[in-house]
Design a protein around this motif. Sequence first.
Motif, mmCIF file in Angstrom:
data_model
loop_
_atom_site.group_PDB
_atom_site.id
_atom_site.type_symbol
_atom_site.label_atom_id
_atom_site.label_comp_id
_atom_site.label_asym_id
_atom_site.label_seq_id
_atom_site.Cartn_x
_atom_site.Cartn_y
_atom_site.Cartn_z
ATOM 1 N N LYS A 280 12.033 14.530 -9.329
ATOM 2 C CA LYS A 280 10.905 13.961 -10.065
ATOM 3 C C LYS A 280 9.607 14.112 -9.286
ATOM 4 O O LYS A 280 9.585 14.112 -8.061
ATOM 5 N N LYS A 281 8.507 14.209 -10.033
ATOM 6 C CA LYS A 281 7.174 14.222 -9.423
ATOM 7 C C LYS A 281 6.669 12.789 -9.331
ATOM 8 O O LYS A 281 6.799 12.027 -10.295
ATOM 9 N N ILE A 282 6.117 12.428 -8.177
ATOM 10 C CA ILE A 282 5.611 11.064 -8.003
ATOM 11 C C ILE A 282 4.230 11.087 -7.364
ATOM 12 O O ILE A 282 3.887 12.001 -6.607
ATOM 13 N N THR A 283 3.453 10.080 -7.691
ATOM 14 C CA THR A 283 2.157 9.885 -7.055
ATOM 15 C C THR A 283 2.071 8.457 -6.552
ATOM 16 O O THR A 283 2.290 7.506 -7.318
ATOM 17 N N LEU A 284 1.791 8.314 -5.266
ATOM 18 C CA LEU A 284 1.590 7.006 -4.671
ATOM 19 C C LEU A 284 0.085 6.746 -4.611
ATOM 20 O O LEU A 284 -0.677 7.562 -4.105
ATOM 21 N N GLU A 285 -0.313 5.600 -5.143
ATOM 22 C CA GLU A 285 -1.732 5.298 -5.236
ATOM 23 C C GLU A 285 -2.216 4.475 -4.050
ATOM 24 O O GLU A 285 -1.501 3.612 -3.530
ATOM 25 N N CYS A 286 -3.450 4.744 -3.630
ATOM 26 C CA CYS A 286 -4.083 3.971 -2.567
ATOM 27 C C CYS A 286 -5.565 3.861 -2.894
ATOM 28 O O CYS A 286 -6.243 4.882 -3.078
ATOM 29 N N SER A 287 -6.070 2.645 -2.940
ATOM 30 C CA SER A 287 -7.482 2.416 -3.209
ATOM 31 C C SER A 287 -8.037 1.378 -2.252
ATOM 32 O O SER A 287 -7.349 0.421 -1.907
ATOM 33 N N GLN A 288 -9.278 1.588 -1.846
ATOM 34 C CA GLN A 288 -9.940 0.600 -0.986
ATOM 35 C C GLN A 288 -11.342 0.322 -1.520
ATOM 36 O O GLN A 288 -11.994 1.218 -2.072
ATOM 37 N N THR A 289 -11.763 -0.921 -1.363
ATOM 38 C CA THR A 289 -13.049 -1.360 -1.924
ATOM 39 C C THR A 289 -14.075 -1.613 -0.842
ATOM 40 O O THR A 289 -15.087 -2.283 -1.083
ATOM 41 N N MET A 290 -13.848 -1.095 0.346
ATOM 42 C CA MET A 290 -14.733 -1.371 1.480
ATOM 43 C C MET A 290 -15.742 -0.254 1.714
ATOM 44 O O MET A 290 -16.557 -0.348 2.639
ATOM 45 N N GLY A 291 -15.651 0.820 0.932
ATOM 46 C CA GLY A 291 -16.563 1.941 1.131
ATOM 47 C C GLY A 291 -16.285 2.742 2.388
ATOM 48 O O GLY A 291 -17.157 3.468 2.875
#
Lengths: 111, 114
Positions: B17-28
């Motif tokens: 399977k194809k997977i994408t792990l998400e990562c987001s930051q709000t600190m700029g």
Amino acid sequence: QQPVQSPQAVILREGEDAVINCSSSKALYSVHWYRQKHGEAPVFLMILLKGGEQKGHDKISASFNEKKQQSSLYLTASQLSYSGTYFCGTEDAQGAQKLVFGQGTRLTINP
Amino acid sequence: EADIYQTPRYLVIGTGKKITLECSQTMGHDKMYWYQQDPGMELHLIHYSYGVNSTEKGDLSSESTVSRIRTEHFPLTLESARPSHTSQYLCASSEFKGNNSPLHFGNGTRLTVT
């Protein structure tokens, strides 16, 4: 190049002291120290940049030797909350500003 | 308190399977990283980024790929998951101001490939 940490594991009674070492074969630009508790993310403790530098807060302190090839983390009068795995992260003097971690030192504090 | 988020927290998926792990930051923060860590073991740097449109491979060879189209977002993709990819993946960020910026870590994604 990955730094080498020693010891790999330490078991202490509450109130005892511990020293964790982090060594590199070449001069480093900086050393970071982090603590990771089981199932959690690593948490930043401190950064050392200058040869001969010492810094710390509460009963956790660290030093960076003059040649900038070794750092030590000192935990004084250890508390139960100090348990976890301690990692040093290093940046090469002429590296790409990427942080490479040692293999970790597992610290267990018993009552 | 650092604001860096990873999703999903846990993922169990079949081989291929194809997977994408998400990562987001709000600190700029400009710098972002992906580390791979087996339980109780060391952290291995697999990808990092200096900023938008910048991606670099880390010290541990990985079959994953990353992209950095927006400052706040640094997803990791595996085109075809294999059992050898089973591990914890930790995302981190830091300010790009010399070498004295601490890393802020997300809570990680624990991936199991069956």
